[in-house]
Scaffold this motif. Structure first.
Motif: not given
Length: 314
Positions: A6-14
């Motif tokens: 919560d409150g975080k910017l979440v980036v998924a990457i290969s």
């Protein structure tokens, strides 16, 4: 209590977006899975070189000190066994990436909602297309101009977006493609006060904006700067401005280029990454900055004429 993002910017990457895995991927394509696994085991103590999105990820991770911070998740088609080389490289570079899903060839984008990722970056266009189909912001990282992985000492992260079919839906773009510029301009003038529907990257822009807002409220120097870089020009500018106002989303810079090539403007902005739906525009931009192709909307549904930076909605 469970850990929360919560409150975080979440980036998924290969793995292949984060690191240069050209050699091992070539083994996979030419010799198959078994040869690839053997290659990765034999080279697992050799550190992978930075990939196209490496600089962006490192700069995002430097925002961890901000209120809420950033979480980078590794989503990889590697197995845990072959992924050991990737984690060794992450540790070598001091990247604060501790969570991963190794799917051993299965669809990694299945875990986007479980992690609550706002963005998925991959070198696999099929995975990206599937993620977009399910409504997640996703882009295919293109081979881009090489950047010095040690030249990103500035804390500020600069992210640039095309408009139609990226931040906004492709509804206006469809009019342009089907009826031409004159019809597009007339439609946008008539609907200037009607907000555009959101596109696949609206939620990602909103998450960036929330992080910016918290920084501003805390009185800190804002670490993120955003830009809209669009081939739109007057009178098609007004609907865009009113749409962002309606969404209550701030964008720091807006470039209405009226068909001028975007690459030089992206370089002048200092973009760490640029997102566009048109393959041709992406290929030109990638000569200057890291670029993600967003295969969404009408421009990606049928063969297009040879791309040029024409006056269109984008």
């Amino acid at each position: 209590m469970p850990v929360s993002f919560d409150g975080k910017l979440v980036v998924a990457i290969s793995s292949r977006a984060l690191f240069d895995m050209a050699d091992s991927h070539r083994v996979f394509m030419e010799e198959g899975v078994d040869a690839y696994c053997q290659f990765q085991r034999e080279h697992e103590d050799e550190i992978l070189a930075p990939g196209v999105a490496f600089s962006l990820v490192r700069k995002l991770l430097r925002l961890e000190g901000t209120d809420g911070g950033v979480e980078i998740i590794l989503l990889s088609r590697n197995s845990a066994d072959t992924g050991l080389r990737v984690f060794n490289s992450i540790e070598h570079y001091g990247l604060g990436i501790t969570r991963a899903a190794f799917t051993n060839g299965e669809r990694p984008w299945r875990y986007i909602p479980a992690f609550g990722a706002h963005l998925f970056l991959s070198a696999d266009p099929n995975d990206v297309a599937q993620a977009l189909e399910l409504g997640y912001a996703a882009a295919t990282i293109l081979p881009s101009a090489e950047r010095d992985a040690g030249s990103d000492e500035e804390r500020e992260v600069r992210i640039a977006f095309d408009g139609d079919a990226v931040l906004f839906s492709d509804s206006a773009e469809r009019i342009f493609q089907e009826s031409g510029l004159e019809a597009f301009s007339a439609s946008e003038r008539a609907q200037a006060r009607s907000p555009l529907p959101g596109g696949p990257f609206k939620s990602f822009l909103a998450a960036l904006h929330q992080l910016q807002r918290r920084e501003t409220a805390a009185g800190d120097t804002n670490p993120i700067r955003t830009a809209l870089v669009t081939a739109r020009s007057a009178p098609a500018h007004e609907r865009v401005i009113r749409t962002l106002r309606h969404w209550d989303i701030r964008i720091d810079e807006a470039l209405f280029l009226g068909g001028l090539a975007k690459a030089d403007f992206l370089a002048a902005f200092g973009a760490d990454i640029f997102f566009d739906d048109q393959q041709g525009h992406c290929e030109i931009a990638s000569q200057q900055v890291a670029t993600g192709h967003v295969p969404h909307g009408v421009a990606n549904q049928s063969p297009q004429p040879e791309e040029s930076e024409t006056v269109r909605s984008g």
